[in-house]
Design an enzyme around this catalytic site. Structure first.
Site: not given
Ligand code: NAD
Length: 253
Positions: A141, A154
């Protein structure tokens, strides 16, 4: 273009925004994609309705549970014969300052975002070693590189993922396993929307988003997925230990 024809890819957290888009992109370029999520019901329903459903195998897995992770990885290797790419995408965002974060919330945040990378890699790497080929893309991130206030656990978890990526890149380079990390800015998924809603909604947040991300908008899950695919593909064959910012210019200022 089918850059991943004949390749087997694992994507964790694939019921969520970035994971789902990434899995779909890999499948569209010929890969067999094993998708897993804690939310297995939603994932299974999505796969069942997908026009290319034969390219997916879905697993309900909590990626912090060693036995469940090992069982999934072994099953993928048994069914499809190899593991070419692992995308460690699953994650949660629970933000607060140190003084406002309970020990339980700290432990959960750090464990889900870091131990998941450790466990999935630990069980997938031996298959990649046997092939003398593999690519791992971890999910960092912007907050793994620059801090924001009120994001103690985080920020710490994503910083750890960035450094773990570099360590793994060095440890497995001789096995021809490349390990890289993507660091997205604000991407339009349920995770980002939750934090945007807490701050008054997208309309209210737009001036701030424009200031922070010079390209002036939220990124799309597909834009992150395409960066992940690049790092996983032979186009990135001499790239390992790299931190790829996918942030609309956020960290350039
Ligand atoms: P999201 O919440 O849509 O998806 C995350 C998924 O991970 C969910 O489906 C959730 O059920 C799954 N998950 C969580 N804990 C779990 C576990 N213990 N076992 C299995 N699955 C699990 O969010 P996203 O935005 O798609 O995030 C995906 C990744 O991208 C994350 O690591 C997040 O930190 C990172 N990220 C997101 C952003 C953003 O702005 N959306 C920015 C930087 C990084």
């Amino acid at each position: 273009m089918e850059r991943f024809l004949g390749q087997v890819v694992i994507v964790t957290g694939a019921a969520g925004g970035i994971g789902r888009a990434t899995a779909e992109l890999f499948a569209s370029e010929g890969a067999q994609v094993a998708v897993c999520d804690l939310n297995g019901k939603e994932l299974a329903a999505w796969v069942a309705a997908h026009p290319q459903k034969e390219r997916f195998a879905d697993y309900t897995v909590d990626v912090i549970k060693p036995a469940a992770v090992q069982a999934m990885v072994d099953d993928v290797a048994r069914r499809f014969g190899r593991i070419d790419v692992l995308v460690n995408n699953a994650g949660i965002e629970d933000t607060d300052s140190v003084t406002e974060t309970s020990e339980e919330r700290w432990d959960r945040q750090i464990t889900v975002n870091t131990k998941s990378v450790f466990l999935c890699s630990k069980y997938a790497i031996p298959y990649m070693q046997k092939q003398s080929k593999g690519a791992i893309v971890n999910m960092g991130s912007i907050e793994g590189v620059v801090a924001e206030p009120n994001g103690a656990a985080y920020v710490a978890s994503k910083g750890a993922v960035v450094m773990l990526t570099k360590e793994m890149a060095l440890s497995y380079a001789r096995d021809q396993i490349r390990v890289n990390v993507v660091c997205p800015g604000w991407i339009d998924t349920a995770m980002a929307r939750r934090s945007i809603d807490k701050h008054g909604g997208l309309e209210a947040m737009l001036p701030e988003i424009r200031r922070l991300q010079p390209l002036g908008r939220l990124g799309t899950p597909q834009e992150v997925g395409r960066a992940i695919m690049f790092l996983a593909s032979d186009d990135a064959s001499f790239i390992t230990g790299n931190v790829l910012m996918v942030d609309g210019g956020y960290t350039a200022q």
